[in-house]
Design a protein around this motif. Sequence first.
Motif, PDB file in Angstrom:
ATOM      1  N   ARG A  92       0.795  -1.219   0.000  1.00  0.00           N
ATOM      2  CA  ARG A  92       0.000   0.000   0.000  1.00  0.00           C
ATOM      3  C   ARG A  92       0.831   1.274   0.000  1.00  0.00           C
ATOM      4  O   ARG A  92       0.525   2.235  -0.685  1.00  0.00           O
ATOM      5  N   GLY A  93       1.903   1.321   0.769  1.00  0.00           N
ATOM      6  CA  GLY A  93       2.685   2.540   0.899  1.00  0.00           C
ATOM      7  C   GLY A  93       3.423   2.900  -0.376  1.00  0.00           C
ATOM      8  O   GLY A  93       3.725   2.049  -1.220  1.00  0.00           O
ATOM      9  N   PHE A  94       3.741   4.181  -0.507  1.00  0.00           N
ATOM     10  CA  PHE A  94       4.423   4.669  -1.707  1.00  0.00           C
ATOM     11  C   PHE A  94       5.813   4.061  -1.836  1.00  0.00           C
ATOM     12  O   PHE A  94       6.197   3.571  -2.900  1.00  0.00           O
ATOM     13  N   LEU A  95       6.584   4.081  -0.753  1.00  0.00           N
ATOM     14  CA  LEU A  95       7.933   3.539  -0.810  1.00  0.00           C
ATOM     15  C   LEU A  95       7.907   2.031  -1.021  1.00  0.00           C
ATOM     16  O   LEU A  95       8.770   1.484  -1.722  1.00  0.00           O
ATOM     17  N   ALA A  96       6.918   1.354  -0.423  1.00  0.00           N
ATOM     18  CA  ALA A  96       6.802  -0.087  -0.625  1.00  0.00           C
ATOM     19  C   ALA A  96       6.484  -0.409  -2.082  1.00  0.00           C
ATOM     20  O   ALA A  96       7.020  -1.360  -2.664  1.00  0.00           O
ATOM     21  N   SER A  97       5.610   0.390  -2.701  1.00  0.00           N
ATOM     22  CA  SER A  97       5.293   0.191  -4.112  1.00  0.00           C
ATOM     23  C   SER A  97       6.512   0.450  -4.993  1.00  0.00           C
ATOM     24  O   SER A  97       6.737  -0.257  -5.982  1.00  0.00           O
ATOM     25  N   LEU A  98       7.298   1.454  -4.629  1.00  0.00           N
ATOM     26  CA  LEU A  98       8.502   1.747  -5.388  1.00  0.00           C
ATOM     27  C   LEU A  98       9.484   0.584  -5.318  1.00  0.00           C
ATOM     28  O   LEU A  98      10.062   0.174  -6.327  1.00  0.00           O
ATOM     29  N   GLY A  99       9.671   0.038  -4.119  1.00  0.00           N
ATOM     30  CA  GLY A  99      10.556  -1.115  -3.979  1.00  0.00           C
ATOM     31  C   GLY A  99      10.049  -2.323  -4.746  1.00  0.00           C
ATOM     32  O   GLY A  99      10.830  -3.051  -5.376  1.00  0.00           O
ATOM     33  N   ALA A 100       8.725  -2.542  -4.711  1.00  0.00           N
ATOM     34  CA  ALA A 100       8.150  -3.667  -5.454  1.00  0.00           C
ATOM     35  C   ALA A 100       8.339  -3.510  -6.952  1.00  0.00           C
ATOM     36  O   ALA A 100       8.590  -4.485  -7.673  1.00  0.00           O
ATOM     37  N   SER A 101       8.240  -2.267  -7.448  1.00  0.00           N
ATOM     38  CA  SER A 101       8.434  -2.046  -8.884  1.00  0.00           C
ATOM     39  C   SER A 101       9.879  -2.322  -9.298  1.00  0.00           C
ATOM     40  O   SER A 101      10.129  -2.816 -10.406  1.00  0.00           O
ATOM     41  N   LEU A 102      10.839  -2.036  -8.423  1.00  0.00           N
ATOM     42  CA  LEU A 102      12.241  -2.344  -8.735  1.00  0.00           C
ATOM     43  C   LEU A 102      12.454  -3.852  -8.833  1.00  0.00           C
ATOM     44  O   LEU A 102      13.177  -4.332  -9.708  1.00  0.00           O
ATOM     45  N   VAL A 103      11.811  -4.591  -7.929  1.00  0.00           N
ATOM     46  CA  VAL A 103      11.907  -6.054  -7.983  1.00  0.00           C
ATOM     47  C   VAL A 103      11.212  -6.588  -9.237  1.00  0.00           C
ATOM     48  O   VAL A 103      11.706  -7.512  -9.893  1.00  0.00           O
ATOM     49  N   MET A 104      10.063  -6.001  -9.585  1.00  0.00           N
ATOM     50  CA  MET A 104       9.372  -6.404 -10.808  1.00  0.00           C
ATOM     51  C   MET A 104      10.249  -6.177 -12.037  1.00  0.00           C
ATOM     52  O   MET A 104      10.270  -7.006 -12.959  1.00  0.00           O
ATOM     53  N   GLY A 105      10.962  -5.067 -12.061  1.00  0.00           N
ATOM     54  CA  GLY A 105      11.858  -4.794 -13.180  1.00  0.00           C
ATOM     55  C   GLY A 105      12.935  -5.855 -13.313  1.00  0.00           C
ATOM     56  O   GLY A 105      13.263  -6.291 -14.430  1.00  0.00           O
ATOM     57  N   VAL A 106      13.489  -6.290 -12.182  1.00  0.00           N
ATOM     58  CA  VAL A 106      14.493  -7.351 -12.210  1.00  0.00           C
ATOM     59  C   VAL A 106      13.894  -8.645 -12.747  1.00  0.00           C
ATOM     60  O   VAL A 106      14.499  -9.345 -13.580  1.00  0.00           O
ATOM     61  N   ALA A 107      12.674  -8.988 -12.292  1.00  0.00           N
ATOM     62  CA  ALA A 107      12.039 -10.226 -12.719  1.00  0.00           C
ATOM     63  C   ALA A 107      11.719 -10.221 -14.206  1.00  0.00           C
ATOM     64  O   ALA A 107      11.980 -11.201 -14.919  1.00  0.00           O
ATOM     65  N   VAL A 108      11.153  -9.105 -14.694  1.00  0.00           N
ATOM     66  CA  VAL A 108      10.794  -9.030 -16.115  1.00  0.00           C
ATOM     67  C   VAL A 108      12.043  -9.048 -16.987  1.00  0.00           C
ATOM     68  O   VAL A 108      12.106  -9.742 -18.011  1.00  0.00           O
ATOM     69  N   SER A 109      13.069  -8.290 -16.585  1.00  0.00           N
ATOM     70  CA  SER A 109      14.314  -8.284 -17.353  1.00  0.00           C
ATOM     71  C   SER A 109      14.980  -9.654 -17.314  1.00  0.00           C
ATOM     72  O   SER A 109      15.526 -10.121 -18.330  1.00  0.00           O
ATOM     73  N   GLY A 110      14.938 -10.297 -16.153  1.00  0.00           N
ATOM     74  CA  GLY A 110      15.512 -11.638 -16.059  1.00  0.00           C
ATOM     75  C   GLY A 110      14.796 -12.627 -16.951  1.00  0.00           C
ATOM     76  O   GLY A 110      15.431 -13.489 -17.584  1.00  0.00           O
ATOM     77  N   MET A 111      13.467 -12.521 -17.028  1.00  0.00           N
ATOM     78  CA  MET A 111      12.716 -13.399 -17.921  1.00  0.00           C
ATOM     79  C   MET A 111      13.126 -13.168 -19.373  1.00  0.00           C
ATOM     80  O   MET A 111      13.323 -14.112 -20.154  1.00  0.00           O
ATOM     81  N   HIS A 112      13.277 -11.895 -19.765  1.00  0.00           N
ATOM     82  CA  HIS A 112      13.609 -11.580 -21.153  1.00  0.00           C
ATOM     83  C   HIS A 112      14.976 -12.140 -21.533  1.00  0.00           C
ATOM     84  O   HIS A 112      15.118 -12.826 -22.556  1.00  0.00           O
ATOM     85  N   TYR A 113      15.982 -11.867 -20.719  1.00  0.00           N
ATOM     86  CA  TYR A 113      17.332 -12.279 -21.094  1.00  0.00           C
ATOM     87  C   TYR A 113      17.535 -13.783 -20.919  1.00  0.00           C
ATOM     88  O   TYR A 113      18.392 -14.371 -21.583  1.00  0.00           O
ATOM     89  N   THR A 114      16.753 -14.415 -20.047  1.00  0.00           N
ATOM     90  CA  THR A 114      16.769 -15.880 -19.996  1.00  0.00           C
ATOM     91  C   THR A 114      16.218 -16.461 -21.287  1.00  0.00           C
ATOM     92  O   THR A 114      16.767 -17.422 -21.847  1.00  0.00           O
ATOM     93  N   ALA A 115      15.120 -15.863 -21.773  1.00  0.00           N
ATOM     94  CA  ALA A 115      14.558 -16.315 -23.049  1.00  0.00           C
ATOM     95  C   ALA A 115      15.512 -16.069 -24.204  1.00  0.00           C
ATOM     96  O   ALA A 115      15.603 -16.872 -25.142  1.00  0.00           O
ATOM     97  N   MET A 116      16.261 -14.967 -24.163  1.00  0.00           N
ATOM     98  CA  MET A 116      17.195 -14.678 -25.246  1.00  0.00           C
ATOM     99  C   MET A 116      18.387 -15.630 -25.244  1.00  0.00           C
ATOM    100  O   MET A 116      19.032 -15.833 -26.284  1.00  0.00           O
ATOM    101  N   GLU A 117      18.688 -16.229 -24.085  1.00  0.00           N
ATOM    102  CA  GLU A 117      19.749 -17.225 -24.038  1.00  0.00           C
ATOM    103  C   GLU A 117      19.371 -18.477 -24.817  1.00  0.00           C
ATOM    104  O   GLU A 117      20.252 -19.266 -25.201  1.00  0.00           O
ATOM    105  N   ALA A 118      18.068 -18.669 -25.026  1.00  0.00           N
ATOM    106  CA  ALA A 118      17.610 -19.847 -25.767  1.00  0.00           C
ATOM    107  C   ALA A 118      17.701 -19.662 -27.271  1.00  0.00           C
ATOM    108  O   ALA A 118      17.452 -20.608 -28.031  1.00  0.00           O
TER     109      ALA A 118
END
Length: 301
Positions: free
Chosen positions: A169-195
């Motif tokens: 709910r909090g602003f800072l908590a949402s900001l931290g969650a978005s940073l983790v989401m960015g890592v997850a989405v980028s990790g998914m992309h570059y893992t797929a590109m390794e294939a």
Amino acid sequence: MDGTVDGFRYGAVTPVAAYLMACLGGALGLRCVVRSLHNDQSWKPGWLALGAASIGCGIWTMHFVAMIGFQVEETRIGYHVGLTVLSLVVAVVVVGIGVFAVGYRGATTATLSVAGTVTGLGVAAMHYLGMGAMRLDGDIRYASPAVALSVVIAIVAATAALWAAVSIRGFLASLGASLVMGVAVSGMHYTAMEAVSVHVHDTVGASWAGESPTSLLLPMLLGPFVFLLLAGVVVMFDPLLVMGDGWNGQPAPRRTASAVTAATRAPRRGSTEHPGSRTDAPADPAWSRRDPYEVPRRTRE
């Protein structure tokens, strides 16, 4: 023959830019979902749709910003416009399915499992549909283990994002969650590109003469990027969305109708309010018959 594949043509520029776009879309989407869930006066479908579109555009933009840095040395790369736009639609729709599911049914285990799986499979489909839009003088091949791992990462990332959308709910908590989401989405992309591997056609003469990826992708990226900027403006100029729940996640106090009524009826401390002007003051016939502008007559000495 096998082509020489390079996913980092411009070094760290494209991975960092792609990560930032994923974080931007995730942050805006999370704040919009929070706005819809924790404010009774907001138009819930509209805020959920804006949040889904922000997250979907962020994921799609992340993918194609990263693809600007992808090259095969033996051939040029182009993109089919229709399939590229279709991949954007798929990203927004599948994220919307997950966001609306948890937005109306809550973050139960069953809802998160189903919605996260559907959204994760949709994000993976968006990625491989975008890869299918590539046009080059060769055949793209995929290694099955890396493809399976990328799909698993997409499902886990989508489930975590949906949980964060309704739980944080909090602003800072949402900001931290978005940073983790960015890592997850980028990790998914570059893992797929390794294939990915490319078998270049043994053709004589010049390679396939398509347009450069930059000349095609940059104009197509402009629309989603402008949308994310406009969504950011909406977030910045909505005080309830940015600061309504406080920086530490505590909800801001709300004044109910009864509290507002009581506040308007109660006399203010130190006020010189005339007792006859209060709606809850007892009736005084003698006072009400008196002219407030009448000058009091002096009594006889």
